[in-house]
Design a protein around this motif. Structure first.
Motif, PDB file in Angstrom:
ATOM      1  N   GLU A  84      -9.558  46.324  12.059  1.00 21.91           N
ATOM      2  CA  GLU A  84      -9.041  47.638  11.703  1.00 21.91           C
ATOM      3  C   GLU A  84      -9.830  48.188  10.519  1.00 21.91           C
ATOM      4  O   GLU A  84     -10.031  47.504   9.523  1.00 21.91           O
ATOM      5  N   SER A 103     -10.067  50.130   7.307  1.00 22.61           N
ATOM      6  CA  SER A 103      -9.198  50.678   6.260  1.00 22.61           C
ATOM      7  C   SER A 103      -9.958  50.617   4.960  1.00 22.61           C
ATOM      8  O   SER A 103     -10.958  49.913   4.849  1.00 22.61           O
ATOM      9  N   ARG A 144      -9.066  49.242   2.437  1.00 20.71           N
ATOM     10  CA  ARG A 144      -8.947  47.900   1.889  1.00 20.71           C
ATOM     11  C   ARG A 144      -9.955  46.963   2.535  1.00 20.71           C
ATOM     12  O   ARG A 144     -10.634  46.199   1.846  1.00 20.71           O
ATOM     13  N   SER A 145     -10.085  47.099   3.871  1.00 22.67           N
ATOM     14  CA  SER A 145     -11.044  46.208   4.525  1.00 22.67           C
ATOM     15  C   SER A 145     -12.458  46.482   4.029  1.00 22.67           C
ATOM     16  O   SER A 145     -13.277  45.574   3.877  1.00 22.67           O
ATOM     17  N   TYR A 154     -15.329  55.790   4.899  1.00 13.24           N
ATOM     18  CA  TYR A 154     -14.127  56.117   5.656  1.00 13.24           C
ATOM     19  C   TYR A 154     -14.190  57.571   6.141  1.00 13.24           C
ATOM     20  O   TYR A 154     -13.923  57.858   7.309  1.00 13.24           O
TER      21      TYR A 154
END
Ligand SMILES: C[S@@+](CC[C@H](N)C(=O)[O-])C[C@H]1O[C@@H](n2cnc3c(N)ncnc32)[C@H](O)[C@@H]1O
Lengths: 269, 370
Positions: A21, A23, A25-26, A41
């Protein structure tokens, strides 16, 4: 494959477990700063939406596998956003192929950073160009690696065009492969090459060597024809005025355009 | 293999280039590479306006950026040449080749207001479209090397003159002379019958029939070298536009090329033929009359040497005294349009340049004193 999984693991230590996924955060986990993560992003969501987003992380992982740091990866993507849409297996295959062609560590990174578009070219296309360079132009494997490294855009050129350029320089200008390499010939367009050459030729300063390789005038080295700025070329080599060259360029452009046009008509009929 | 040539090893165009390289690099020195590149690149044309056509309005061409080079002159150059003559007078060219006073020449430089030749400005490579016929079938302009206008202008045709054009076909210069509309009688000659036929066709597409009547115009196909035997001391003006190595043409066209092996003899004989033609032209002029010799070659042997020999032979063999007319006022005037070769001993020459790709045209004017 096990091998590529292993490599991505090594190169991106922060990414400890497989993520799918996309994100912020990733991305942060991969080593991007908050700002960088946001940039990526944003571009991904602006790109093709859903399908891209799904494989972006593995694509990034593959880029990291070359040993690039996060900011280099970001620069690369800014230069060539198409890379977001390339899926990981293809990307990995292309990177492996470049390594096989002799772009070892250091030169691989430099080449890719300088010309990231090289990773958008399918392996098969590159193979065709390499075969062409070896068989039609008789470049050695080593020389081909040099061409890929110094002029990666060559890989995206039309083969007919490339052949024409090679033959022009080889036969008309009498230049051997080694000298072509030294001058990084393939960085120049056909029109740049033949405009400067024809100008010298018409001024009587360049001659096609005869069968024995001899000429009545001493031809300037390819390097001093191409690898210098226009002013120096005009004052030191062609010994002509900027006005003359300017008119000449326009005459040549029209002449070539007319030949092309004529050629097309001939091909059609 | 794409570059492997299928042409013969030494096509005439190549021989011509080799010949020019060896002679002109010496003759023109530093200038040769620039002239060479221009000769091998696309030339420029001028459009000689045809006053007899209803479409002769230059407006269309001017809208495209053309201008009449004859009126669009370098005014500053004119001014400085007017201040110069004193200095020039000191120059002496030897016994037989006296240049006349520059100030005299300036006042006698009366150019016919009826000759208009349009060109695209320096550096502009736009091409002219072919001329269109008006409702009577007359074409609006004749395309030719604009520098070929200069010998016609230099000839300085005045009201009531009788004029001989000794080597006239295909007729571009004769057409320009007719535009002046001041010639009383024009005699056009060319030894080649096929070329005089072409000349007649040109005349009929440009000039109304009543101006081509027998009283005004005579077209002949004689050997010009014999003219002095037929008709001496007759014409006010004589144009001797001789056959030559046609430098530009010889570099691009292999067919019928004067540098082909089979024409070597003919080529070597050119200076002699040119000399005989000029001498015949001198004899055909009346005392006080003027002769213009012109070529489209850069060759000194076909230009200055021919003139010098003719001047001395005219005096020695025929007792005709000639004066070489100084054309510098003219070159000053037109230096905005043409490049002229510097410092010729006799005559003036337009040399090709990429930004002003006209010529080569050599011209020299002689005045018959006796
Ligand atoms: C440079 S061309 C003349 C071009 C012409 N004045 C014009 O402006 O259209 C030279 C001409 O000389 C002619 N010629 C050659 N030998 C001649 C001769 N002996 N007598 C008269 N004309 C001759 C040729 O046929 C050729 O047409």
């Amino acid at each position: 494959t096990l091998l590529s999984a292993q490599r991505s693991h090594d190169a991106a230590p922060l990414c400890s477990k497989p993520v799918t996924e996309l994100s912020l955060r990733s991305l942060a986990n991969m080593g991007f700063t908050d700002i960088q993560a946001e940039q990526i992003y944003d571009s991904v969501s602006k790109a093709r939406g859903g399908s891209t987003a799904k494989h972006v992380l593995s694509t990034l992982t593959a880029l990291f596998s070359m040993g690039l740091n996060p900011s280099s990866v970001l620069k690369l993507l800014e230069k060539c956003p198409e890379l977001y849409t390339v899926k990981e297996p293809q990307l990995q295959q292309r990177i492996d192929n470049l390594r096989k062609l002799g772009l070892v560590e250091g030169s691989l990174q430099r080449t890719v950073s300088h010309h990231p578009q090289i990773l958008t070219v399918p392996v098969k296309t590159i193979k065709n160009v390499v075969v062409f360079l070896r068989e039609n132009c008789l470049f050695t494997t080593h020389q081909i690696t040099d061409i890929l490294r110094d002029s990666p855009a060559t890989l995206q050129e039309n083969l007919d065009q490339l052949e024409y350029k090679f033959q022009y320089v080889y036969f008309r200008m009498g230049i051997k492969q080694t000298e072509m390499l030294k001058t990084r010939l393939f960085r120049f367009t056909l029109d740049e090459v033949r405009c400067r050459h024809t100008f010298l030729e018409r001024r009587g300063l360049y001659q096609t060597p005869d069968k024995k390789g001899q000429t009545a005038v001493i031809n300037p080295k390819l390097d001093s024809v191409l690898n210098i700025d226009l002013d120096t070329f005009l004052s030191n080599v062609a010994k002509a005025s900027a006005e003359e060259y300017d008119v000449f360029q326009r005459l040549m452009a029209r002449e070539w355009q007319e030949q092309e046009h004529y050629g097309k008509i001939e091909a059609d009929s | 293999e794409k570059w492997a040539t299928t042409r013969p090893k030494h096509p005439p165009t190549t021989l011509a280039l080799q010949h020019f390289d060896s002679t002109y690099s010496v003759q023109l020195g530093q200038l040769w590479p620039s002239v060479r590149a221009a000769l091998l690149s696309e030339r420029k044309y001028g459009a000689l306006l045809n006053h007899f056509s209803h479409d002769a309005s230059p407006a269309d061409l001017e809208a495209q950026g053309c201008r009449d080079f004859i009126t669009d002159t370098d005014t500053q150059a004119q001014l400085c040449s007017e201040q110069e003559p004193e200095v020039r007078l000191e120059e002496e060219d030897g016994v037989s080749l006296k240049k006349s006073h520059a100030d005299q020449q300036l006042s006698s430089l009366r150019l016919s207001p009826n000759i208009k030749c349009l060109v695209f400005p320096r550096g502009n490579i736009t091409r002219f479209k072919p001329a269109k016929p008006d409702m009577l079938g007359y074409l609006g302009y004749y395309l030719m090397d604009a520098a070929s206008m200069l010998p016609c202008l230099v000839l300085d045709v005045q009201e009531g003159h009788s004029v001989l054009d000794l080597c006239a076909a295909p007729g571009g210069k004769a057409l320009a002379l007719l535009q002046t509309q001041s010639i009383d009688f024009l005699c056009v000659n060319d030894t080649s019958v096929s070329r005089t036929t072409r000349l007649k066709r040109v005349f009929h597409s440009y000039v109304p029939k009543q101006l081509l009547s027998k009283q005004k115009l005579r077209i002949t196909s004689f050997d010009g070298t014999k003219w002095g035997e037929i008709e001496r001391d007759t014409f006010d003006r004589v144009l001797v536009d001789v056959p030559c190595t046609t430098d530009r043409h010889s570099l691009i066209e292999d067919d019928n090329n004067i540098f082909s092996k089979s024409r070597t003899g003919e080529r070597r004989g050119l200076p002699q033929l040119q000399l005989e033609l000029l001498l015949a032209g001198i004899e055909a002029a009346c005392p006080g009359g003027e002769i213009v010799y012109s070529t489209c070659t850069l060759s000194q042997v076909q230009n200055q040497s021919v003139v010098e020999q003719a001047v001395s032979l005219a005096l020695e063999d025929r007792g005709i005294q000639l004066q070489v007319v100084d054309l510098r006022p003219l070159t000053h005037m037109f230096r905005k349009t043409f490049h002229f070769a510097p410092d010729l001993h006799v005559g003036e020459m337009v040399i090709p340049h990429l930004a002003a790709n006209f010529g080569p045209i050599y011209m020299c004017k002689l005045k018959r004193l006796t």
